[in-house]
Design a protein around this motif. Sequence first.
Motif, PDB file in Angstrom:
ATOM      1  N   HIS B  46      -6.967  31.997  17.077  1.00  0.00           N
ATOM      2  CA  HIS B  46      -8.518  31.712  16.985  1.00  0.00           C
ATOM      3  C   HIS B  46      -9.045  31.258  18.270  1.00  0.00           C
ATOM      4  O   HIS B  46     -10.040  31.669  18.886  1.00  0.00           O
ATOM      5  CB  HIS B  46      -8.574  30.677  15.873  1.00  0.00           C
ATOM      6  CG  HIS B  46     -10.041  30.115  15.802  1.00  0.00           C
ATOM      7  ND1 HIS B  46     -10.580  30.125  14.763  1.00  0.00           N
ATOM      8  CD2 HIS B  46     -10.822  29.510  16.651  1.00  0.00           C
ATOM      9  CE1 HIS B  46     -12.018  29.852  14.739  1.00  0.00           C
ATOM     10  NE2 HIS B  46     -12.199  29.205  15.950  1.00  0.00           N
ATOM     11  N   THR B  49      -9.211  33.759  21.018  1.00  0.00           N
ATOM     12  CA  THR B  49     -10.040  34.797  20.898  1.00  0.00           C
ATOM     13  C   THR B  49     -11.644  34.275  21.292  1.00  0.00           C
ATOM     14  O   THR B  49     -12.219  34.943  22.027  1.00  0.00           O
ATOM     15  CB  THR B  49     -10.450  35.096  19.548  1.00  0.00           C
ATOM     16  OG1 THR B  49      -9.256  35.486  18.758  1.00  0.00           O
ATOM     17  CG2 THR B  49     -11.469  36.258  19.188  1.00  0.00           C
ATOM     18  N   THR B 196     -16.321  37.795  14.538  1.00  0.00           N
ATOM     19  CA  THR B 196     -16.001  36.763  15.191  1.00  0.00           C
ATOM     20  C   THR B 196     -16.908  35.594  15.626  1.00  0.00           C
ATOM     21  O   THR B 196     -16.650  34.688  15.979  1.00  0.00           O
ATOM     22  CB  THR B 196     -14.861  37.050  16.331  1.00  0.00           C
ATOM     23  OG1 THR B 196     -15.887  37.527  17.325  1.00  0.00           O
ATOM     24  CG2 THR B 196     -13.732  37.540  15.734  1.00  0.00           C
ATOM     25  N   ALA B 230      -6.614  34.098  11.563  1.00  0.00           N
ATOM     26  CA  ALA B 230      -7.637  33.804  12.586  1.00  0.00           C
ATOM     27  C   ALA B 230      -9.132  34.526  12.331  1.00  0.00           C
ATOM     28  O   ALA B 230     -10.220  33.888  12.776  1.00  0.00           O
ATOM     29  CB  ALA B 230      -7.193  34.183  13.979  1.00  0.00           C
ATOM     30  N   SER B 233     -11.029  32.398   9.978  1.00  0.00           N
ATOM     31  CA  SER B 233     -11.664  30.968  10.530  1.00  0.00           C
ATOM     32  C   SER B 233     -12.756  31.195  11.486  1.00  0.00           C
ATOM     33  O   SER B 233     -13.718  30.636  11.586  1.00  0.00           O
ATOM     34  CB  SER B 233     -10.604  30.128  11.055  1.00  0.00           C
ATOM     35  OG  SER B 233      -9.576  30.987  12.041  1.00  0.00           O
ATOM     36  N   LEU B 234     -12.515  32.309  12.292  1.00  0.00           N
ATOM     37  CA  LEU B 234     -13.504  32.738  13.373  1.00  0.00           C
ATOM     38  C   LEU B 234     -14.924  33.299  12.733  1.00  0.00           C
ATOM     39  O   LEU B 234     -15.965  32.835  13.000  1.00  0.00           O
ATOM     40  CB  LEU B 234     -12.906  34.061  14.231  1.00  0.00           C
ATOM     41  CG  LEU B 234     -12.043  33.504  15.125  1.00  0.00           C
ATOM     42  CD1 LEU B 234     -11.240  34.804  15.579  1.00  0.00           C
ATOM     43  CD2 LEU B 234     -12.439  32.830  16.444  1.00  0.00           C
TER      44      LEU B 234
END
Lengths: 125, 371
Positions: B46, B49, B196, B230, B233-234
């Motif tokens: 995460h 990114t 994201t 990830a 969560s992004l």
Amino acid sequence: MAELKFSKDHEWVRLEGGVATIGITDHAQTALGDVVFVDLPEVGREVAAGDAIAVVESVKAASDVYAPIAGKIVEVNAALPDDPSLVNSAPTEGGWFFKIEPADTAEIDALMDAGAYQSFVDSQA
Amino acid sequence: MAESLVETPLLETPLASLHRELGGKMVPFAGYLMPVQYPAGILAEHLATRAGAALFDVSHMGQAELVGEGAAAALERLTPADIQILKPGRQKYGLLTTESGGILDDFMVANLGEGRLFLVVNASRKQVDLPAIEAVLPAGVRLNRLEDRALLAFQGPQAVPLLATLAPGVAALPFMGVARLEIAGIPVLVSRSGYTGEDGVEISVPAERAEALAKALLALPGAVPAGLGARDSLRLEAGLCLYGNDIDETTSPVEAALVWTIGKRRRMAWDFPGAGRVREELDNGPRRLRIGLLPEGRQPARAHTAIALAGETVGEVTSGTFGPSLNGPCAMGYVARPHAADGTALELMVRGKALPARVAATPFVPHRYAR
């Protein structure tokens, strides 16, 4: 250092000076991933074996932590709420959860040793 | 063996062997075996990114082309988005709606020019969406399922600068622009978009070239692989909806706070599925609204957590996690409209305890899309 014993709920137990220190296994922390929150039991609480008494949360999921033996909670790891990543980095050392004064140490003897726990983990894969 | 125990075998994407090579932890998702994370873990993937560039395999998503004169008008029979206004080389986000005003799916549509639209729909919904689209097509417009293509997302502030070293044309793409390019000699369709909240691209590539492309991207300095954990969560920090969690056939575009996806022209003509409900909710206010939630402390509240006020249930969390960039928990959910204002104090019923939280504007982490 005393030998670690293991529960089928993936907790480890270390009995030293009549007090059992308890945490989650390396296998459990690997499966959970990055731990971001722990909720610990109150000191003084009487617990029965199998009671869900703590919570561990990773980014992706929440899991219960069970009392592997009966007894009284005598201490919790005060460092964990501020640094839950200790559960990942040092699961059987700095990442311990709580200490129990056992009602009956025979309950600890009945837990798995490292070899039996590894076989148990392998059988679940 | 009992019939009920026979499971449909999980599908794999063209990158399955690469995921295993990279140590990906494979889990079932929407009928596919997908990497939820790599050895670095969700938190690191995460943060990588947001700081640099990460590669996600999103080949499970449905890709299709709608071809023929009148393709845009045909698609409008299923969506309140203005598709006909979409210029060649541009993409937009939209909703497919049901006759009763729910959301059938959310999707991306790009105008590739010459009467050709490119669609990306959710993996979990492609078996519903694509037949629904086919069912409304007039003679002369056809739907091509692009089952022989993979889809890669390359996301993060360094994604486009890094990719530009292989394909200079990508730097000129505006946000939500699409173009056919070559990356390391591989012909691809690139859109400057993602899931994201960061700058980045999604790249549609022939399946047989997907692994070569993924390896070329991962060879760029600092680029890392990232999994579905990830990605979730992004997108949640970015306030973006996940179909099946935050929107579904029961939620309307108005309740979901996605009215901005409804074209102005469409709101004059009211000629889309579910227009009656949308119009009624715009006039009188919806019963409930999608909101962002910031719990106090560090404990996440997960999907299906009840939202309460003074002991009375007023809603439910639909997505919740610990936001690595926020360094704290964040969630989305629906509450009865009187409690939807930013700053409203509510309680999240986590394991029988009331966790204090506040209604908060989304995105929780500001978007950093290309200008």
